[in-house]
Design a protein around this motif. Structure first.
Motif, PDB file in Angstrom:
ATOM      1  N   SER A 125       0.762  -1.152  -0.078  1.00 35.39           N
ATOM      2  CA  SER A 125       0.001   0.106   0.163  1.00 35.39           C
ATOM      3  C   SER A 125       0.928   1.109  -0.004  1.00 35.39           C
ATOM      4  O   SER A 125       0.686   2.161  -0.731  1.00 35.39           O
ATOM      5  CB  SER A 125      -0.973   0.185   1.175  1.00 35.39           C
ATOM      6  OG  SER A 125      -0.125  -0.278   2.357  1.00 35.39           O
ATOM      7  N   LEU A 162      -5.575   0.455   4.727  1.00 34.23           N
ATOM      8  CA  LEU A 162      -5.605   1.022   3.073  1.00 34.23           C
ATOM      9  C   LEU A 162      -5.498   2.625   2.999  1.00 34.23           C
ATOM     10  O   LEU A 162      -5.940   3.082   2.153  1.00 34.23           O
ATOM     11  CB  LEU A 162      -6.637   0.402   2.145  1.00 34.23           C
ATOM     12  CG  LEU A 162      -6.551  -1.161   2.019  1.00 34.23           C
ATOM     13  CD1 LEU A 162      -7.510  -1.614   1.128  1.00 34.23           C
ATOM     14  CD2 LEU A 162      -5.383  -1.387   1.354  1.00 34.23           C
ATOM     15  N   LEU A 183      -4.935   6.649   0.875  1.00 33.51           N
ATOM     16  CA  LEU A 183      -3.888   5.820   0.150  1.00 33.51           C
ATOM     17  C   LEU A 183      -4.868   5.589  -1.324  1.00 33.51           C
ATOM     18  O   LEU A 183      -5.789   5.103  -1.059  1.00 33.51           O
ATOM     19  CB  LEU A 183      -3.622   4.681   0.704  1.00 33.51           C
ATOM     20  CG  LEU A 183      -2.561   4.831   1.824  1.00 33.51           C
ATOM     21  CD1 LEU A 183      -2.153   3.235   2.339  1.00 33.51           C
ATOM     22  CD2 LEU A 183      -1.538   5.505   1.684  1.00 33.51           C
ATOM     23  N   LEU A 185      -5.575   3.347  -3.572  1.00 31.09           N
ATOM     24  CA  LEU A 185      -5.077   1.703  -3.519  1.00 31.09           C
ATOM     25  C   LEU A 185      -6.515   1.216  -3.323  1.00 31.09           C
ATOM     26  O   LEU A 185      -7.126   1.199  -2.268  1.00 31.09           O
ATOM     27  CB  LEU A 185      -4.013   1.387  -2.818  1.00 31.09           C
ATOM     28  CG  LEU A 185      -3.922   0.129  -2.626  1.00 31.09           C
ATOM     29  CD1 LEU A 185      -3.183  -0.199  -3.815  1.00 31.09           C
ATOM     30  CD2 LEU A 185      -2.779  -0.017  -1.391  1.00 31.09           C
ATOM     31  N   THR A 186      -6.533   0.241  -3.932  1.00 33.34           N
ATOM     32  CA  THR A 186      -7.447  -0.916  -4.073  1.00 33.34           C
ATOM     33  C   THR A 186      -6.934  -2.176  -4.041  1.00 33.34           C
ATOM     34  O   THR A 186      -6.183  -2.470  -5.021  1.00 33.34           O
ATOM     35  CB  THR A 186      -8.614  -0.923  -4.732  1.00 33.34           C
ATOM     36  OG1 THR A 186      -9.532   0.500  -4.568  1.00 33.34           O
ATOM     37  CG2 THR A 186      -9.566  -1.914  -4.559  1.00 33.34           C
ATOM     38  N   VAL A 187      -7.146  -3.253  -3.074  1.00 36.23           N
ATOM     39  CA  VAL A 187      -6.667  -4.542  -3.163  1.00 36.23           C
ATOM     40  C   VAL A 187      -7.782  -5.386  -3.394  1.00 36.23           C
ATOM     41  O   VAL A 187      -8.835  -5.686  -2.630  1.00 36.23           O
ATOM     42  CB  VAL A 187      -5.794  -4.890  -1.927  1.00 36.23           C
ATOM     43  CG1 VAL A 187      -5.237  -6.305  -1.889  1.00 36.23           C
ATOM     44  CG2 VAL A 187      -4.504  -3.919  -1.693  1.00 36.23           C
TER      45      VAL A 187
END
Length: 325
Positions: A125, A162, A183, A185-187
């Protein structure tokens, strides 16, 4: 340029007094993993890229393949050093596995990168934020929204925060809440897909690929995968899609001999059936061998007792002969 992931391959060159010189290679070269090469090639396909991003963000955006254009996945950093002589150092880093620019009908754009993670990385991340900021820094004329989606194929689900506010203790929340950057960001955890199918709206064969791989990561049998995903039976996938499935199912398939017009899932099912037969034959062999020793009877007579098929009998006897030689 900070810490790069293991599959990044930096190349360095220096310009000195107008002459370009290649820097010597130092240390061992990092060879990219086969897994990463196949996945990156797969995600570079516009229809797969669009389906992956839209499937995750289906409630906020609609993407079609024609909205995508290629984006530069490298970054060059230039620095002038005044040490009696002027020297221009250029460092080129591969900072994205796959990246594309999405352009809507009004001409608005955003830059989306996909990071392929074959093994768990707790720092992903933070690195993704670094990649996003480096991408923005490398844009020449104007900034466009930039984000990273991580596709985590490992058996370990990503559970680290995240967003930055989650990192700080609650007693500091008010101090940071107005200034903390989220952040970008995607997981997407492939391992959890088979249990959370309704959260995503994949339209292409990606749905089938993720279902099989997710089942394999959860150590599910082919029957259990079909039971959890009854819609999967009869679905078709591309050759590369099947190759990715097979990275995790590990079946005996010779991809070099496959024709582009083949029904790959039929070939896959045949491989599954062959694997099941081989497993059953192995079980029969071990049982007959154990029984022959315990009862002091011949191996072949025990095969007769178990009533094996002629094909299975031939395989077991051939294996037994090799064992006693």
């Amino acid at each position: 340029v900070g810490s790069m992931s293991k599959n990044k391959q930096p190349s360095v060159s220096t310009k000195k007094s107008g002459q370009k010189q290649s820097a010597p290679d130092k240390g061992k070269k990092n060879k990219p993993k086969i897994h990463n090469n196949e996945i990156k090639e797969y995600f570079r396909r516009n229809e797969i890229f669009a389906d992956f991003i839209e499937g995750i963000f289906y409630d906020v955006i609609q993407i079609t393949p024609d909205m995508l254009s290629e984006a530069d996945t490298t970054l060059e950093m230039n620095e002038e050093i005044d040490n009696g002589k002027t020297r221009l150092c250029v460092t080129k880093e591969l900072i994205r596995d796959v990246a594309k620019i999405i352009t809507d009908k009004d001409g608005n754009q955003c830059y989306v990168g996909i990071e392929d993670q074959s093994s768990f990385d707790k720092d992903m991340s933070v690195r993704a934020v670094m990649y996003d900021s480096m991408t923005l820094n490398g844009m020449d004329d104007h900034y466009i929204p930039t984000m990273t989606v991580v596709c985590n194929w490992s058996k370990k689900k990503f559970s680290n925060p995240l967003n930055l506010s989650s990192i700080f203790a609650s007693s500091f929340a008010k101090l940071f809440e107005k200034s903390l950057m989220q952040l970008a960001l995607t997981v997407f955890n492939v391992i959890g897909y088979i249990y959370n199918q309704d959260e995503y709206r994949f339209k292409t064969e990606l749905r089938t690929v993720f279902a099989y791989v997710s089942g394999a990561l959860n150590k599910m049998s082919i029957e259990e995968i079909h039971e959890s995903c009854p819609w999967i039976i009869g679905q078709k996938v591309s050759k590369l899609g099947l190759m990715i499935i097979n990275l995790y199912m590990k079946l005996d398939i010779n991809f070099d001999e496959l024709d582009e017009e083949e029904n790959y899932m039929t070939i896959y099912q045949e491989a599954v059936n062959n694997a099941a037969k081989a497993a059953k034959t192995e079980q029969t062999f071990e049982l007959a061998l154990k029984s022959s020793k315990e009862l002091n009877r011949s191996f072949e007579s025990m095969l007769d007792v178990f009533g094996v098929s002629p094909e299975e009998r031939e395989i077991c006897i051939e294996k037994y002969k090799k064992m006693i030689v």
